[in-house]
Design a protein around this motif. Structure first.
Motif, mmCIF file in Angstrom:
data_model
loop_
_atom_site.group_PDB
_atom_site.id
_atom_site.type_symbol
_atom_site.label_atom_id
_atom_site.label_comp_id
_atom_site.label_asym_id
_atom_site.label_seq_id
_atom_site.Cartn_x
_atom_site.Cartn_y
_atom_site.Cartn_z
ATOM 1 N N THR A 56 0.496 14.691 -3.075
ATOM 2 C CA THR A 56 1.087 15.504 -4.136
ATOM 3 C C THR A 56 1.522 16.873 -3.623
ATOM 4 O O THR A 56 2.537 17.393 -4.066
ATOM 5 C CB THR A 56 0.112 15.681 -5.314
ATOM 6 N N SER A 57 0.809 17.447 -2.664
ATOM 7 C CA SER A 57 1.174 18.782 -2.169
ATOM 8 C C SER A 57 2.464 18.745 -1.353
ATOM 9 O O SER A 57 3.227 19.697 -1.334
ATOM 10 C CB SER A 57 0.047 19.393 -1.341
ATOM 11 N N GLU A 58 2.708 17.636 -0.664
ATOM 12 C CA GLU A 58 3.904 17.525 0.170
ATOM 13 C C GLU A 58 5.022 16.763 -0.538
ATOM 14 O O GLU A 58 6.141 16.677 -0.030
ATOM 15 C CB GLU A 58 3.555 16.848 1.492
ATOM 16 N N GLY A 59 4.711 16.181 -1.681
ATOM 17 C CA GLY A 59 5.714 15.408 -2.409
ATOM 18 C C GLY A 59 6.194 14.205 -1.621
ATOM 19 O O GLY A 59 7.320 13.766 -1.761
ATOM 20 N N ALA A 60 5.330 13.671 -0.780
ATOM 21 C CA ALA A 60 5.702 12.569 0.100
ATOM 22 C C ALA A 60 5.066 11.265 -0.359
ATOM 23 O O ALA A 60 3.985 11.258 -0.952
ATOM 24 C CB ALA A 60 5.264 12.867 1.518
ATOM 25 N N GLN A 61 5.761 10.163 -0.065
ATOM 26 C CA GLN A 61 5.256 8.848 -0.371
ATOM 27 C C GLN A 61 5.771 7.877 0.681
ATOM 28 O O GLN A 61 6.978 7.828 0.942
ATOM 29 C CB GLN A 61 5.727 8.440 -1.764
ATOM 30 N N VAL A 62 4.857 7.135 1.306
ATOM 31 C CA VAL A 62 5.230 6.139 2.307
ATOM 32 C C VAL A 62 4.631 4.809 1.864
ATOM 33 O O VAL A 62 3.467 4.734 1.486
ATOM 34 C CB VAL A 62 4.698 6.517 3.718
ATOM 35 N N VAL A 63 5.440 3.749 1.925
ATOM 36 C CA VAL A 63 5.007 2.420 1.505
ATOM 37 C C VAL A 63 4.757 1.566 2.741
ATOM 38 O O VAL A 63 5.549 1.585 3.687
ATOM 39 C CB VAL A 63 6.062 1.762 0.586
ATOM 40 N N PHE A 64 3.658 0.801 2.725
ATOM 41 C CA PHE A 64 3.250 -0.040 3.841
ATOM 42 C C PHE A 64 3.047 -1.482 3.375
ATOM 43 O O PHE A 64 2.708 -1.715 2.221
ATOM 44 C CB PHE A 64 1.915 0.457 4.425
ATOM 45 N N LEU A 82 0.854 -1.184 0.000
ATOM 46 C CA LEU A 82 0.000 0.000 0.000
ATOM 47 C C LEU A 82 0.895 1.240 0.000
ATOM 48 O O LEU A 82 1.885 1.280 0.728
ATOM 49 C CB LEU A 82 -0.889 -0.012 1.246
ATOM 50 N N THR A 83 0.550 2.236 -0.804
ATOM 51 C CA THR A 83 1.316 3.476 -0.856
ATOM 52 C C THR A 83 0.431 4.642 -0.467
ATOM 53 O O THR A 83 -0.671 4.791 -0.996
ATOM 54 C CB THR A 83 1.891 3.720 -2.274
ATOM 55 N N LEU A 84 0.908 5.443 0.480
ATOM 56 C CA LEU A 84 0.262 6.692 0.855
ATOM 57 C C LEU A 84 1.042 7.793 0.143
ATOM 58 O O LEU A 84 2.245 7.922 0.344
ATOM 59 C CB LEU A 84 0.312 6.894 2.368
ATOM 60 N N GLY A 85 0.360 8.540 -0.716
ATOM 61 C CA GLY A 85 1.028 9.592 -1.471
ATOM 62 C C GLY A 85 0.328 10.924 -1.295
ATOM 63 O O GLY A 85 -0.896 10.991 -1.250
#
Length: 121
Positions: A109-117, A104-107
């Motif tokens: 766009t405004s923060e340019g962040a991506q965390v993978v679970f 699962l990926t939490l993305g």
């Protein structure tokens, strides 16, 4: 009369095709642990299906051994047309599941962040 029947049949076929072409809903429900969080920290998402939407609990521990999370937030989300979950109050934040890996990926766009679970259970 035949024209009306033909038009009705075409409309019914169009509705059926539209329903069949919709992406199947991914199974987002469950507990998810961040992959490679690093630095001794830990992040966990708990996702629960609530009717048409989702309740998402996001917990973050600066120290993985700590009994309580350093921060915790509860957000609501809904299924977007692209098969992802879109946060209600933060529409630029979405959750998606990679079908091949199951991650699962939490993305955002405004923060340019991506965390993978990965699923914890």
């Amino acid at each position: 009369m035949m024209k009306k029947l033909s038009a009705a049949a075409l409309c019914s076929a169009a509705v059926l095709l539209a329903a069949c072409s919709k992406l199947p809903a991914a199974d987002f429900s469950g507990e998810w642990e961040a992959v490679n969080q690093g630095g001794g920290s830990e992040r966990k998402l708990t996702i629960v299906k609530t009717g048409e939407g989702y309740s998402i609990q996001d917990e973050f521990k600066l120290d993985a051994a700590a009994a309580r999370p350093s921060s915790s937030s509860q957000v609501a989300g809904k299924a977007a047309s692209d098969g992802k979950i879109q946060y209600d109050k933060h529409p630029d934040t979405k959750l998606s599941i990679d079908e091949s890996s199951g991650l699962l990926t939490l993305g955002s766009t405004s923060e340019g962040a991506q965390v993978v679970f990965k699923r914890s259970h």
